[in-house]
Design an enzyme around this catalytic site. Structure first.
Site, mmCIF file in Angstrom:
data_model
loop_
_atom_site.group_PDB
_atom_site.id
_atom_site.type_symbol
_atom_site.label_atom_id
_atom_site.label_comp_id
_atom_site.label_asym_id
_atom_site.label_seq_id
_atom_site.Cartn_x
_atom_site.Cartn_y
_atom_site.Cartn_z
ATOM 1 N N ARG A 31 0.814 -1.164 0.077
ATOM 2 C CA ARG A 31 0.071 -0.093 -0.062
ATOM 3 C C ARG A 31 0.739 1.337 0.161
ATOM 4 O O ARG A 31 0.492 2.298 0.588
ATOM 5 C CB ARG A 31 -1.084 -0.129 1.234
ATOM 6 C CG ARG A 31 -2.100 -0.972 0.965
ATOM 7 C CD ARG A 31 -3.095 -1.161 2.208
ATOM 8 N NE ARG A 31 -2.352 -1.535 3.241
ATOM 9 C CZ ARG A 31 -2.679 -1.276 4.593
ATOM 10 N NH1 ARG A 31 -3.647 -0.452 4.710
ATOM 11 N NH2 ARG A 31 -1.927 -1.591 5.648
ATOM 12 N N LEU A 33 1.266 3.421 -2.409
ATOM 13 C CA LEU A 33 0.591 4.588 -3.047
ATOM 14 C C LEU A 33 -0.413 5.152 -2.139
ATOM 15 O O LEU A 33 -0.624 6.554 -1.836
ATOM 16 C CB LEU A 33 -0.013 4.002 -4.261
ATOM 17 C CG LEU A 33 -0.567 5.293 -5.097
ATOM 18 C CD1 LEU A 33 0.315 6.104 -5.695
ATOM 19 C CD2 LEU A 33 -1.434 4.755 -6.370
ATOM 20 N N LYS A 34 -0.955 4.276 -1.270
ATOM 21 C CA LYS A 34 -1.924 5.029 -0.444
ATOM 22 C C LYS A 34 -1.477 5.680 0.738
ATOM 23 O O LYS A 34 -1.776 6.958 0.664
ATOM 24 C CB LYS A 34 -2.566 3.703 0.520
ATOM 25 C CG LYS A 34 -3.261 4.145 1.736
ATOM 26 C CD LYS A 34 -3.689 2.832 2.452
ATOM 27 C CE LYS A 34 -4.259 3.454 3.921
ATOM 28 N NZ LYS A 34 -5.604 3.916 3.496
ATOM 29 N N GLY A 449 -26.202 2.670 13.955
ATOM 30 C CA GLY A 449 -25.335 1.659 14.648
ATOM 31 C C GLY A 449 -23.814 2.216 15.337
ATOM 32 O O GLY A 449 -23.783 2.195 16.297
ATOM 33 N N GLU A 501 -20.795 0.080 17.963
ATOM 34 C CA GLU A 501 -19.834 -0.650 17.458
ATOM 35 C C GLU A 501 -18.277 -0.396 17.577
ATOM 36 O O GLU A 501 -17.644 -0.529 16.469
ATOM 37 C CB GLU A 501 -20.307 -0.772 15.821
ATOM 38 C CG GLU A 501 -21.744 -0.869 15.580
ATOM 39 C CD GLU A 501 -22.049 -0.940 14.250
ATOM 40 O OE1 GLU A 501 -21.273 -1.202 13.314
ATOM 41 O OE2 GLU A 501 -23.219 -0.945 13.723
ATOM 42 N N CYS A 533 -8.297 1.315 1.162
ATOM 43 C CA CYS A 533 -8.324 -0.005 0.902
ATOM 44 C C CYS A 533 -9.085 -1.055 1.722
ATOM 45 O O CYS A 533 -9.224 -0.753 2.905
ATOM 46 C CB CYS A 533 -6.703 -0.684 0.990
ATOM 47 S SG CYS A 533 -5.749 0.284 -0.301
ATOM 48 N N HIS A 711 -22.071 11.912 5.381
ATOM 49 C CA HIS A 711 -20.568 12.076 4.518
ATOM 50 C C HIS A 711 -20.035 13.208 4.752
ATOM 51 O O HIS A 711 -18.845 13.379 4.332
ATOM 52 C CB HIS A 711 -20.788 11.697 3.037
ATOM 53 C CG HIS A 711 -21.129 10.269 3.000
ATOM 54 N ND1 HIS A 711 -22.643 9.921 2.741
ATOM 55 C CD2 HIS A 711 -20.646 9.113 2.888
ATOM 56 C CE1 HIS A 711 -22.574 8.796 2.614
ATOM 57 N NE2 HIS A 711 -21.637 8.125 2.892
#
Ligand code: GLN
Ligand code: ZN
Length: 771
Positions: A31, A33-34, A449, A501, A533, A711
């Site tokens: 990962r 690039l992440k 949740g 959660e 990812c 969001h």
């Protein structure tokens, strides 16, 4: 090298290839690039630092593919964020609102993620699922002022970079039909697909440029041709590739399809001058290909190695499929069924896999070696790969006979429960008994949740993983989190509470870790979108639930309050959608086994005193088949699985479900058929529509259309949510209406959540007063 006009001339100059893949993972084996793009976004890495990480990933990928034996290697499949967004840049279709961002890379990221640039807020483009995968692409916006123009820098630079390394490079671009079919019209613009002619001329310029660069083959991806998104796909394919194929100067054209069968688009493409057509032979059949006479003059790129699931290929059967095409096609090349973007890099990164399981699997790199072996078998004969075939046969036989694939106890229980009906009482009667028992006010308030995943939660999880703390300490810290979330909800005056959660990082992984029949990878990361990812678990065998998975958390949370505490589970379809799933039995059968495990959990929750249980199905739309003829059968088993999961409890136990992330149009009837007592559904963008659609589908149960979008960090006002509720009340009577956000709150900050929910509770009070 320039090509002349006719098909024959082009074929003579473009060397045929025998082994390739359609694309590959690009986030870096670890990962890289992440990490690099996230550092760049945070201002901790400069552009040249980011570019050198990217260049190394590309070089390593190309070199490994070439060394493994591919004789044509895809390039321009690298992306800093998303390949559809790259295509929007390629054809000059970024929206005007990002035009003011001076730096081209920042402009690209502004389109992908939004942000504040020179004091101006820029909203990102929308993101949605790439066909029936869990990869999300950026939805291009085409307005009345969008004028296409070629910006070929990325593809040309990557091509030159690869060629300088001696790579047999084949540039890949998303095709014009697919690009337009996936775009959306904004600002009153015409339907994107009506601009195909214009866009095709830009692709023509690109092809000419690539020919000037000496490119032999270019791959043009048209996965939309395997769907029913366009109703005249075959006709458009015929027209488009007749034009592009007729260009005087161009490389040889390879039109790739994947994720399904081309049906009538296959003969349509075969009648155009394109040199090669890619077909997905994991989803489709060789017989359909052999039946098209025009393919005798074409190269068929046969996708016989599954590019999107992780099972080892049955080489003997794949070689048989390939052999069945000899004689029906001009030239045959071997490939993966689609880009291997959807699978992890390599099995080499897994050190803890049970050796039997390992032998059943092939990740991205292993798939390349399968392609190469098959191409060798095809050209040199079966004998040339006898060793590989024997190993594949052994692994497949071992997998078939592994006892973990067949749990008689689970299968017997399942058939006896299904035989006994697995049904709840009538909805109206359930409503009555639940109302008496719960005594909730009209317009009850609740949440979906999850609560914010705080740094304390992340630290606890990391410390448990590296052994700094033991399970008891971890549980103590999680309980502390739960207590905080319960107290917050009581202070805010919510009616139905959740535990938040904290113990779930990824909900599907959480359940997979506790069910038999699944295993988790250590490093099996797959790009979900941009730098995000996921590590999907592998569902390989019969599924069973050895012990309760959520009961102690729910019970603890309930012990802290007199309000009802919702038990929180994930539904069978969503668990399947976000895992790699066994391919040796119908998905419906696997879904039923997962449903049985969830059902067992609901029964245990009920016995532990939990009176409301939510079973989330956010991925219901995601697995919807791409062809309309297959959709009814899918929706039938998906609904049956949900009903199996939720019919083990008494009528007085209230079942909730939750859906989000999608346009519900085609699945609205199925949502009604789930027959949950209460359905919370993402709706902040269009309250009325989803309620009207549910009404039209005959839905008469409780419904909680999300009153605000989670969001965004913005705190919604009481007034706007009260207005939303007043609108909702026009479609749904107060006795059926619930009040909740659009989705879980795990990605938000505690302060935002507190303020937003305070306003939401106030809005519900106002709406109750008017109702
Ligand atoms: N219960 C889950 C949560 O709140 C639902 C997640 C989802 O819809 N994706 O996080
Ligand atoms: Zn959701």
């Amino acid at each position: 090298m320039a090509f002349r006009r006719t098909e024959e001339d082009v074929l003579m100059t473009a060397t045929p290839f025998t082994a390739t893949i359609l694309g590959s993972p690009r986030i870096g084996p670890n990962r890289e690039l992440k990490r690099a793009v996230e550092k760049y976004w945070a201002g901790n890495l400069d552009r040249s630092g980011l570019e050198s990480v990217a260049a190394k990933i590309r070089r390593d990928t190309w070199e490994s593919l070439t060394a493994a034996g591919l004789d044509s290697v895809p390039v321009n499949t690298f992306s800093y964020y998303d390949h559809v967004l790259d295509t929007a840049v390629l054809v000059g279709a970024l929206p005007p609102r990002v035009a003011g961002v001076a730096d081209d890379l920042d402009r690209y990221f502004a389109a992908a993620r939004g942000g504040t640039y020179d004091g101006t807020d820029i909203a990102p483009l929308e993101m949605t699922k790439w066909f029936d995968t869990n990869y999300h692409y950026i939805v291009p916006e085409l307005g009345p002022d969008t004028s296409f123009a070629l910006h070929p820098a990325k593809v040309i630079e990557e091509l030159r970079e690869a060629r300088a390394l001696g790579i047999p490079a084949r540039p890949v671009v998303v095709g014009p039909i697919t690009f337009l079919a996936l775009s959306k019209a904004v600002g009153g613009a015409v339907a994107p697909i009506s601009r195909l002619g214009e866009l095709v001329s830009v692709y023509g310029q690109l092809l000419e440029l690539l020919a000037d660069e000496g490119v032999q083959w270019v791959q043009i991806d048209e996965p939309v041709l395997v769907t029913d998104i366009l109703d005249n796909a075959a006709e458009l394919a015929g027209q488009t590739y007749k034009v592009l194929g007729g260009l005087a100067k161009r490389p040889a054209l390879f039109v790739a399809s994947y994720f399904g069968e081309l049906t009538d688009a296959l003969p349509a493409l075969a009648r155009t001058p394109v040199e090669a057509i890619g077909v997905d032979l994991v989803a489709g059949t060789a017989a359909a290909v052999a039946a098209v006479p025009e393919l005798t003059t074409k190269t068929v790129v046969a996708g016989v190695v599954d590019g999107r699931n992780i099972w080892r290929t049955d080489l003997q059967s794949a070689l048989g499929t390939l052999a069945s095409l000899l004689g029906s096609v001009g030239n045959l090349a071997v490939s993966t069924s689609c880009s291997t973007l959807h699978v992890p890099y390599t099995l080499d990164a897994e050190s803890e896999l049970d050796p039997a399981l390992r032998s059943w699997l092939a990740f991205g790199f292993e798939k390349v070696t399968e392609v190469v072996a098959l191409a060798r078998g095809l050209t040199q004969g079966r004998e040339a790969i006898a060793g590989e075939i024997a190993a594949s046969n052994d692994a497949i036989a071992a997998r078939k006979s592994d006892p973990r694939l067949n749990n008689d106890h689970v299968r017997e229980r399942l058939s006896s429960i299904l035989a006994s009906g697995a049904q709840r009482g009538p909805a109206a009667r359930r409503r009555e008994v639940q109302q008496d028992r719960l005594g909730l006010p009209p317009l009850p308030t609740t949440t979906i949740g999850s609560y914010p995943q705080t740094s304390a939660i992340r630290v606890a999880r990391a410390e448990l993983r590296n052994g700094t703390i033991d399970t008891a300490e971890y549980e103590r810290r999680m309980k502390h989190e739960i207590a905080g979330v319960v107290k917050l909800q009581e202070d805010l005056g919510l009616d139905v509470l959740v535990h938040g959660e904290p113990e779930r990082n990824d909900m599907v992984q959480y359940f997979a870790e506790q069910l038999t029949g699944f295993f988790a990878t250590e490093n099996g990361w797959v790009q979900s979108y941009g730098s995000r990812c996921v590590r999907p678990p592998i569902l390989y065998g019969d599924v069973a639930r050895p012990e309760p998975m959520t009961v102690s958390w729910a019970q603890y949370a309930q012990s802290l309050t007199d309000k009802p505490m919702k038990g929180m589970l994930t539904g069978p379809v969503t668990i399947l959608a976000w895992s790699f799933v066994r391919d040796d039995q119908p998905l419906a059968d696997t879904a039923a086994q997962v449903a049985l495990a969830i059902r067992d959990e609901t029964v245990d929750l009920q016995a532990a005193g939990i009176v409301i249980i939510q079973v989330d199905e956010p991925a219901l739309r995601e697995l919807l088949p791409l062809r309309s003829k297959d959709q009814a059968a899918y929706l039938k088993w998906a609904v049956e699985a949900f009903r199996l999961a939720t019919s083990g409890v008494e009528d007085s136990t209230q079942i909730h479900t939750h859906l989000c992330y999608s346009e519900f149009g085609e699945v609205i009837g199925a949502i009604a058929d789930l027959d949950a007592d209460v359905t919370s559904i993402e709706a902040a963008r269009s309250h009325m529509e989803v309620l009207d659609d549910l009404n039209a589908a005959g839905f008469g149960n409780g419904v909680g259309p999300g009153v605000y979008d989670i969001h965004s960090p913005r705190v919604p006002t009481t007034e706007e949510m009260a207005t939303a509720l007043r609108n909702a009340l026009k479609a749904v009577p107060a006795e059926r209406l619930w009040v909740n956000p659009d989705c879980g709150l795990k990605t938000r900050k505690t302060d935002e959540v507190t303020e937003s929910l305070r306003n939401m509770v106030d809005a519900a009070r106002e709406a109750r007063a008017d109702a």
